[in-house]
Design an enzyme around this catalytic site. Structure first.
Site, PDB file in Angstrom:
ATOM      1  N   HIS A 259     -80.327  67.660 -17.739  1.00  0.00           N
ATOM      2  CA  HIS A 259     -81.280  68.603 -17.162  1.00  0.00           C
ATOM      3  C   HIS A 259     -81.282  69.940 -17.886  1.00  0.00           C
ATOM      4  O   HIS A 259     -82.321  70.613 -17.966  1.00  0.00           O
ATOM      5  CB  HIS A 259     -80.990  68.791 -15.677  1.00  0.00           C
ATOM      6  CG  HIS A 259     -81.408  67.633 -14.840  1.00  0.00           C
ATOM      7  ND1 HIS A 259     -80.995  67.440 -13.542  1.00  0.00           N
ATOM      8  CD2 HIS A 259     -82.221  66.567 -15.127  1.00  0.00           C
ATOM      9  CE1 HIS A 259     -81.525  66.323 -13.061  1.00  0.00           C
ATOM     10  NE2 HIS A 259     -82.266  65.781 -14.009  1.00  0.00           N
ATOM     11  N   HIS A 392     -88.676  58.176 -20.604  1.00  0.00           N
ATOM     12  CA  HIS A 392     -87.833  59.043 -21.426  1.00  0.00           C
ATOM     13  C   HIS A 392     -87.799  58.580 -22.884  1.00  0.00           C
ATOM     14  O   HIS A 392     -87.871  59.402 -23.806  1.00  0.00           O
ATOM     15  CB  HIS A 392     -86.412  59.091 -20.866  1.00  0.00           C
ATOM     16  CG  HIS A 392     -86.277  59.948 -19.646  1.00  0.00           C
ATOM     17  ND1 HIS A 392     -86.331  61.316 -19.685  1.00  0.00           N
ATOM     18  CD2 HIS A 392     -86.075  59.613 -18.350  1.00  0.00           C
ATOM     19  CE1 HIS A 392     -86.175  61.805 -18.462  1.00  0.00           C
ATOM     20  NE2 HIS A 392     -86.023  60.795 -17.641  1.00  0.00           N
TER      21      HIS A 392
END
Length: 419
Positions: A259, A392
């Site tokens: 993150h 992703h």
């Protein structure tokens, strides 16, 4: 980008060929197993359907418009030719199957768990991302879906007082979860940037900037970039949140390395959405701080290559599994920082992490990327089982070659125009 012997175009084709197996004749996209078949024990979800719809919308642009020249995907390869139809398939499911026609909003999934009909900012953000991108790719039904989902964001999720998205509600919007989460809001930034690109409305850029200010400029900076992810209803940090379940897929304990990288890229993309010279200076400052911290405390810190999933508040590894999405976000952040700064160190990191992904994450027998490796870089189902989607991985493959822009769609357009 080069992943071992695969070019950007070749690997994009392979990822999309794998992903198309998720399309369900009954509507939406299913959860893929490691072999690319749908795991029928997992309920059809808004999250997977929205992510796959986004990917297919990007693929449809690559296949049919001038932007496709950027990565040489205009030829009809496996997984590309039917991308537009698969994007429309996803928009249709998000517009009907996964909508709560009684209460409004989008359900978590079509399962029978008590919280399946809850309304969550995380899933809603991905509906915004899918609808925004599909709208720009001229997918039928996407514009109407975008109007509807942005109305839900405005009505139910946006907190003007706090500059953040409310985490979740129960099925009929009467009970709000007393929790503020960085993960849902991070994807809110991504989603609202996409909405700004699709609509041109400056409101969504302003909202995305406020979210970034709330979590990063105000809080992560004050904590030496060790981003706290979990907060009580009064915004008191919850440092021990999920300490008994540290490898939670969405709300893990401690600092989540991936993150930090993801926020880093998003802050730079946020800056790129402003007119030249108008972006707040703190966006780049924070992006560089988050990146440097993630690299220092996450990469090869326990005797083997790869990024650990999480660390504690003094930077010691907690969950040592290597998740594919963490490397993917590191690749995206390094590529974006190199594009913005021109600094060679970011290019060195980018090539190193692309090489790591090629060696350990590409499944050359069954396709796509292994989603989880153990601490010795061997495939495992410890945190994520199967290979649920290509969101992703696809972004990592494409972002490695692209100049900075507010969204992946914009970055592809910019490259095409510059060639």
């Amino acid at each position: 980008m080069m992943l071992s012997q695969l070019t950007t175009a070749e690997h994009t084709h392979e990822l999309l060929a794998f992903a198309r197996g998720a399309a369900l004749p009954t509507g939406g996209f299913g959860y893929l197993r490691s072999d690319g078949r749908v795991d029928t024990s997992v309920a059809v979800s808004t999250l997977i359907t929205a992510r796959m719809t986004y990917c297919m919308s990007i693929a449809s642009v690559l296949a049919s418009s001038p932007e496709g020249e950027a990565v040489r995907l205009r030829d009809e390869g496996a997984g590309i030719a039917e991308a537009a139809q698969l994007a429309e398939h996803g928009i249709r499911a998000l517009s009907t199957l996964l909508r709560d026609t009684r209460n409004g909003g989008w359900v978590v999934d079509l399962g029978d768990e008590p919280d399946a009909s809850d309304k969550r900012a995380y899933q809603t953000a991905f509906v915004v991302l899918a609808a925004s991108t599909a709208s720009r790719a001229h997918v039928p039904g996407a514009e109407r879906l975008l109007v509807d989902v942005l109305s839900a964001v405005e009505t139910h999720f946006w907190s003007e007082r706090y500059g953040a998205l409310i985490e979740s509600w129960n099925a009929d919007w009467t009970v709000r979860e007393p929790y503020w989460g960085a993960n849902a809001n991070m994807h809110g930034v991504e989603a609202l940037l996409a909405a700004h690109g699709a609509t041109g409305d400056p409101l969504w850029l302003a909202r995305a900037t406020r979210i970034a200010d709330t979590f990063i400029q105000q809080r992560a900076r004050a904590n030496n970039w060790m981003l706290a992810e979990h907060f009580a209803d009064d915004w008191t940090p919850l440092p021990d949140y999920n300490i008994e379940r540290p490898d939670d897929q969405f709300r893990p304990f401690g600092v989540t390395i991936g993150h930090l990288f993801e926020w880093s890229r998003l802050l730079l993309e946020l800056g790129a959405a402003y007119p030249a010279g108008a972006a707040p200076a703190w966006l780049r400052e924070c992006a560089e701080g988050l990146y440097a911290t993630a690299r220092r405390i996450g990469w090869s810190v326990d005797g083997a290559e790869g990024f650990v999933y999480t660390v504690d508040w003094v930077g010691e590894p907690v969950v040592r599994e290597r998740l594919h999405w963490v490397v993917a976000e590191a690749i995206g952040a390094a590529a974006t920082l190199h594009s913005v700064t021109g600094q060679e160190s970011y290019l060195v990191d980018l090539r190193s992490w692309q090489s790591y992904a090629a060696r350990y994450l590409l499944d050359r027998e069954q396709g796509s990327w292994y989603h989880t490796l153990d601490a010795k870089n061997r495939p495992t189902d410890a945190v994520w089982s199967g290979k649920p989607d290509v969101y992703h991985a696809l972004q990592a493959v494409l972002l490695g070659d692209l100049p900075v822009g507010p969204t992946l769609f914009d970055r592809l357009v910019t490259l095409s125009r510059n060639e």
